[in-house]
Design a protein around this motif. Structure first.
Motif, PDB file in Angstrom:
ATOM      1  N   ASP A   1       1.007  -1.177   0.002  1.00 21.99           N
ATOM      2  CA  ASP A   1      -0.097  -0.006   0.048  1.00 21.99           C
ATOM      3  C   ASP A   1       0.983   1.248  -0.157  1.00 21.99           C
ATOM      4  N   ARG A   2       1.211   1.444  -1.224  1.00 21.06           N
ATOM      5  CA  ARG A   2       2.091   2.797  -1.294  1.00 21.06           C
ATOM      6  C   ARG A   2       1.843   4.086  -0.865  1.00 21.06           C
ATOM      7  N   PRO A   3       2.430   4.553   0.131  1.00 20.56           N
ATOM      8  CA  PRO A   3       2.221   6.019   0.659  1.00 20.56           C
ATOM      9  C   PRO A   3       2.443   6.883  -0.037  1.00 20.56           C
ATOM     10  N   ALA A   4       1.662   8.144  -0.215  1.00 25.40           N
ATOM     11  CA  ALA A   4       1.999   9.350  -0.832  1.00 25.40           C
ATOM     12  C   ALA A   4       3.122  10.220  -0.325  1.00 25.40           C
ATOM     13  N   VAL A   5       3.586  10.026   0.872  1.00 24.43           N
ATOM     14  CA  VAL A   5       4.394  10.581   1.589  1.00 24.43           C
ATOM     15  C   VAL A   5       4.748   9.719   3.110  1.00 24.43           C
TER      16      VAL A   5
ATOM     17  N   ILE B   1       9.635   7.223  -2.419  1.00 25.54           N
ATOM     18  CA  ILE B   1       8.628   7.807  -1.788  1.00 25.54           C
ATOM     19  C   ILE B   1       9.061   9.186  -1.192  1.00 25.54           C
ATOM     20  N   PRO B   2       8.466  10.250  -1.590  1.00 28.97           N
ATOM     21  CA  PRO B   2       8.825  11.562  -0.827  1.00 28.97           C
ATOM     22  C   PRO B   2       8.918  11.426   0.499  1.00 28.97           C
ATOM     23  N   VAL B   3       9.688  11.976   1.215  1.00 27.79           N
ATOM     24  CA  VAL B   3       9.801  11.906   2.709  1.00 27.79           C
ATOM     25  C   VAL B   3      10.005  13.358   3.265  1.00 27.79           C
TER      26      VAL B   3
ATOM     27  N   ALA C   1       2.624  15.665  -0.705  1.00 27.83           N
ATOM     28  CA  ALA C   1       1.972  14.390  -1.125  1.00 27.83           C
ATOM     29  C   ALA C   1       0.983  14.747  -2.548  1.00 27.83           C
ATOM     30  N   GLY C   2       0.921  16.033  -2.638  1.00 27.51           N
ATOM     31  CA  GLY C   2       0.239  16.347  -4.032  1.00 27.51           C
ATOM     32  C   GLY C   2       1.295  16.327  -5.065  1.00 27.51           C
TER      33      GLY C   2
END
Length: 388
Positions: A95-99, A120-122, A367-368
């Motif tokens: 389940d890939r997170p946006a951030v 994945i952005p941190v 996240a956007g």
């Protein structure tokens, strides 16, 4: 984590202490209110705080601290971090997170490493005025760096464009005190002093504060009302000292009604941890700060100096924190009651009550833009500065 919902997922990586968990929880609540799904990745200690992250998927990862135990300890810690990162990576692939938002400390490291490996952005948040070791290690791989103080030592100049000053989130029950007036204080009123030493208490406060109070003139001692948090081993000794000094005092290892005690306090004597200072400035309470001299990178002194420079606190190094010195400061405050009200106003002005909202907004903006690279994330951080 499941893929049943299409709402964006934000993974919060935090653990170890309340100083990391409380801000993370405050931001998670904001993100949920904005429609994001939230999951927590933490260590075993991160689950011991009641009332935090209830109803949120919580994943316990193996984690270790690299600074302890010599070579054997570091090898063991690396193995634990690797194991935790593998677990986090599997969860994020499902389940890939946006951030992934990290709140400092080694318990956050496995989840952050997994996110970086998956591109994945941190976003990382630093509670102190000195960048912590994990945040310092990963700062170059982030989309944005949220800070709590005007200046953050350890943040490289080339990464400054990613930094956004949000402040350090505090609990809602503390924030509610911000709109209340400073308690009335004059030459005849009770003088309410709150003494807190952090989550583990502080022996130096147990040794110095009662002795300092006993040095005060009898007419001032009759006005003083002390509430002091002590280590369990010190409670009875401190209580007896105040009894012999004929000073009204409540002493305990844990103050259950902290919000009410803070509401009534005219002066706080404390260590200079990030959570303590964010609460004092959010509410607007003058303080005498005694930084823990062994704190990593001396970050408590940096925290205290920031508030003291703005007029909201008096910084006393532990080496100079003697009964005589403290008694002199307390007596000076009692002789000039208006000074405490002025310091309270300065402390309040230094506060950042919208920290949770600002940090949640920063994470939402990243996240956007979750398909961008770290360089693109820098542009997101730059845009967020205008909003925050």
């Amino acid at each position: 984590m499941t893929g049943a919902s299409r709402k964006p997922l934000i993974v919060v990586a935090a653990g170890g202490t309340g100083g990391h968990m409380v801000p993370a929880h405050a931001v998670a609540q904001r993100l949920e209110g904005e429609g994001f799904r939230v999951a927590l990745m933490t260590d075993t200690r991160g689950l011991r705080y009641p009332g935090l992250f209830e109803g949120v998927p919580r994943h316990v990862l193996a984690a270790g601290t690299l600074g302890n135990g010599g070579l054997a300890g570091r090898v063991k810690a690396l193995a634990q971090i690797y194991e935790g990162a593998r677990t986090a990576r599997r969860l994020m692939q499902a389940d890939r997170p946006a951030v992934v938002a990290g709140f400092g400390g080694y318990p956050a490291l496995p989840a952050l490493l997994a996110a970086i490996s998956l591109r994945i952005p941190v976003v990382i948040h630093e509670q102190n005025a000195v960048l912590g070791r994990v945040n310092r290690l990963l700062a170059g791989f982030t989309a944005a760096i949220a800070t709590s103080y005007r200046q953050t030592r350890g943040l490289k100049a080339r990464l400054a464009r990613r930094a956004v000053l949000t402040g350090n989130p505090v609990r809602q029950d503390i924030l509610k005190l911000r709109d209340l007036p400073f308690p009335e204080f004059n030459a005849q009123s009770a003088f309410r002093i709150l003494v807190v030493g952090g989550s583990q208490g502080a022996k130096v406060l147990a040794d110095v504060v009662p002795a300092a109070i006993d040095l005060l003139p009898p007419e001032l001692k009759r006005r003083i009302r002390i509430t002091q948090q002590c280590r369990e081993a010190d409670v009875e000794t401190v209580r007896d000292l105040y009894t012999r000094a004929r000073v009204a005092a409540e002493c305990s290892a844990y103050i259950t009604d902290m919000v009410d005690k803070l509401r009534l306090a005219h002066l706080v004597i404390a260590r200079a941890g990030a959570s303590t200072l964010s609460e004092l400035t959010a509410v607007g309470r003058p303080s005498i700060l005694v930084p823990l001299p062994t704190a990593m990178d001396d970050h408590q002194t940096a925290n205290a100096r920031d508030v003291a420079d703005q007029g909201g606190a008096r910084l006393i190094p532990q080496s100079e924190f003697t009964p005589e010195a403290l008694a002199g400061v307390i007596r000076a405050f009692a002789d000039a009651p208006e000074r405490l009200a002025e310091m309270a106003a300065s402390a309040r002005a230094a506060g950042r009550p919208e920290a949770a909202a600002h940090l949640a907004e920063l994470i939402a903006r990243v996240a956007g833009a979750s398909t961008r690279t770290t360089t693109g994330g820098t542009a997101v951080a730059s845009k967020a500065k205008a909003a925050v």
